[in-house]
Design a protein around this motif. Structure first.
Motif, short mmCIF file in Angstrom:
data_model
loop_
_atom_site.label_atom_id
_atom_site.label_comp_id
_atom_site.label_asym_id
_atom_site.label_seq_id
_atom_site.Cartn_x
_atom_site.Cartn_y
_atom_site.Cartn_z
N MET A 170 -13.72 -31.24 -15.04
CA MET A 170 -14.84 -32.09 -15.41
C MET A 170 -15.25 -32.99 -14.25
O MET A 170 -16.44 -33.17 -13.97
CB MET A 170 -14.45 -32.93 -16.63
N GLN A 171 -14.26 -33.55 -13.54
CA GLN A 171 -14.58 -34.41 -12.41
C GLN A 171 -15.24 -33.62 -11.28
O GLN A 171 -16.16 -34.12 -10.61
CB GLN A 171 -13.31 -35.09 -11.90
N LYS A 172 -14.78 -32.37 -11.06
CA LYS A 172 -15.39 -31.53 -10.03
C LYS A 172 -16.84 -31.25 -10.35
O LYS A 172 -17.72 -31.31 -9.48
CB LYS A 172 -14.60 -30.23 -9.90
N LEU A 173 -17.14 -30.93 -11.61
CA LEU A 173 -18.53 -30.65 -11.99
C LEU A 173 -19.39 -31.90 -11.88
O LEU A 173 -20.56 -31.84 -11.49
CB LEU A 173 -18.56 -30.08 -13.41
N ARG A 174 -18.82 -33.05 -12.23
CA ARG A 174 -19.59 -34.28 -12.10
C ARG A 174 -19.89 -34.59 -10.65
O ARG A 174 -20.97 -35.11 -10.34
CB ARG A 174 -18.82 -35.43 -12.75
N ASP A 175 -18.93 -34.31 -9.76
CA ASP A 175 -19.19 -34.53 -8.33
C ASP A 175 -20.30 -33.62 -7.82
O ASP A 175 -21.02 -33.98 -6.87
CB ASP A 175 -17.91 -34.29 -7.53
N GLN A 176 -20.45 -32.45 -8.43
CA GLN A 176 -21.51 -31.54 -8.04
C GLN A 176 -22.85 -31.88 -8.69
O GLN A 176 -23.85 -31.24 -8.41
CB GLN A 176 -21.13 -30.09 -8.41
N GLY A 177 -22.86 -32.90 -9.56
CA GLY A 177 -24.10 -33.33 -10.17
C GLY A 177 -24.35 -32.79 -11.55
O GLY A 177 -25.46 -32.97 -12.09
N TYR A 178 -23.38 -32.13 -12.17
CA TYR A 178 -23.56 -31.57 -13.51
C TYR A 178 -23.11 -32.60 -14.56
O TYR A 178 -22.08 -33.27 -14.37
CB TYR A 178 -22.74 -30.29 -13.68
N PRO A 179 -23.83 -32.71 -15.66
CA PRO A 179 -23.43 -33.64 -16.74
C PRO A 179 -22.30 -33.04 -17.57
O PRO A 179 -22.51 -32.48 -18.65
CB PRO A 179 -24.72 -33.81 -17.55
N ALA A 180 -21.08 -33.15 -17.07
CA ALA A 180 -19.93 -32.54 -17.73
C ALA A 180 -19.22 -33.55 -18.60
O ALA A 180 -19.17 -34.75 -18.30
CB ALA A 180 -18.97 -31.98 -16.68
N TYR A 181 -18.65 -33.05 -19.69
CA TYR A 181 -17.84 -33.87 -20.58
C TYR A 181 -16.81 -32.95 -21.24
O TYR A 181 -16.92 -31.72 -21.17
CB TYR A 181 -18.70 -34.58 -21.62
N SER A 182 -15.82 -33.55 -21.89
CA SER A 182 -14.74 -32.77 -22.50
C SER A 182 -14.51 -33.24 -23.93
O SER A 182 -14.80 -34.39 -24.27
CB SER A 182 -13.44 -32.91 -21.69
N ARG A 183 -13.97 -32.34 -24.74
CA ARG A 183 -13.65 -32.63 -26.12
C ARG A 183 -12.33 -31.96 -26.48
O ARG A 183 -12.05 -30.85 -26.03
CB ARG A 183 -14.75 -32.13 -27.08
N GLU A 184 -11.54 -32.64 -27.31
CA GLU A 184 -10.30 -32.06 -27.80
C GLU A 184 -10.57 -31.31 -29.10
O GLU A 184 -11.25 -31.82 -29.99
CB GLU A 184 -9.26 -33.15 -28.04
N ARG A 185 -10.04 -30.10 -29.19
CA ARG A 185 -10.27 -29.26 -30.36
C ARG A 185 -9.04 -29.28 -31.27
O ARG A 185 -7.98 -29.81 -30.91
CB ARG A 185 -10.59 -27.84 -29.90
N ASN A 186 -9.19 -28.68 -32.43
CA ASN A 186 -8.12 -28.72 -33.42
C ASN A 186 -6.91 -27.86 -33.02
O ASN A 186 -5.82 -28.05 -33.53
CB ASN A 186 -8.64 -28.26 -34.79
N ASN A 187 -7.12 -26.88 -32.13
CA ASN A 187 -6.03 -25.98 -31.73
C ASN A 187 -5.31 -26.48 -30.48
O ASN A 187 -4.81 -25.70 -29.68
CB ASN A 187 -6.58 -24.58 -31.48
#
Length: 225
Positions: A170-187
């Motif tokens: 996520m941090q790598k994509l943000r450094d490249q300018g992409y609006p990245a985010y993460s979510r925790e799933r049930n599995n």
């Protein structure tokens, strides 16, 4: 009758032959080591080879002969005599073609003129790769599709069992300018997304860009607002 007289006679002959061969082997006692013959080592006699007398080699005629040294004065005198006997071509004036010398001078002057032009190019500093990446990220954020709060479409770029790996991507994509985010799933997996976007066309464009530039195979998904 299933079998004739000929087959019966053949079977009896085979059984009798097998009995004659194997029955003595069952009653024979193995030979003791004392009755076994001792091994005998035989050596073949040497082979006679015809011998011939070879003549002694003769050294070459010039081997071992030392030439008498020549005095320096005598060598110069002989060279001088040879020089006098040959026609002196060096005394004749030689004509020099001025065109090759002029061409060499023009080529040297053109090279001197080209050197100052190439010097400014070499003196220019090289571009910092980090600054180039930052500029590309800034251009991507200004020119590419922007994330919309409450959008329904996003690009799923990966799911990880360890949250640290998802955080690094996520941090790598943000450094490249992409609006990245993460979510925790049930599995017990952490999924990284890029978005969300208001239209599916914008998400598809970002997915193609991620594949061509970052070598990431994304998946277009519809997320909950």
């Amino acid at each position: 009758m299933k079998y004739g007289m000929r087959e019966r006679i053949s079977g009896i002959i085979i059984v009798v032959a097998l009995g004659v061969i194997f029955v003595p082997m069952l009653f024979d006692e193995p030979e003791s080591p004392e009755q076994r013959p001792d091994p005998v080592l035989t050596i073949d006699p040497p082979v006679d080879v015809e011998r011939r007398d070879v003549p002694e080699p003769t050294p070459p005629e010039g081997l071992g002969q030392i030439q008498a040294p020549v005095a320096p004065g005598e060598g110069n005198a002989s060279q001088a005599d040879q020089g006098q006997s040959e026609p002196s071509e060096s005394s004749q004036p030689q004509q020099v073609d001025p065109e090759p010398a002029q061409q060499v001078a023009e080529q040297a002057s053109s090279e001197r003129q080209a050197e100052p032009e190439a010097a400014p190019e070499a003196s220019q500093p090289r571009e910092d790769p980090i600054a180039a990446l930052a500029r590309q990220a800034e251009q991507r954020t200004t020119s590419g599709p922007t994330a919309v709060e409450g959008g329904e479409w996003a690009v799923q770029v990966g799911s990880f069992g360890e949250a640290g790996n998802a955080q690094r991507l996520m941090q790598k994509l943000r450094d490249q300018g992409y609006p990245a985010y993460s979510r925790e799933r049930n599995n017990s997996l952490t999924t990284v997304y890029v978005g969300p976007f208001g239209a599916s066309e914008d998400a598809e464009g970002v997915m193609s860009e991620l594949k061509s530039r970052e070598n990431l195979q994304g998946l277009l998904v519809k997320v909950d607002s």
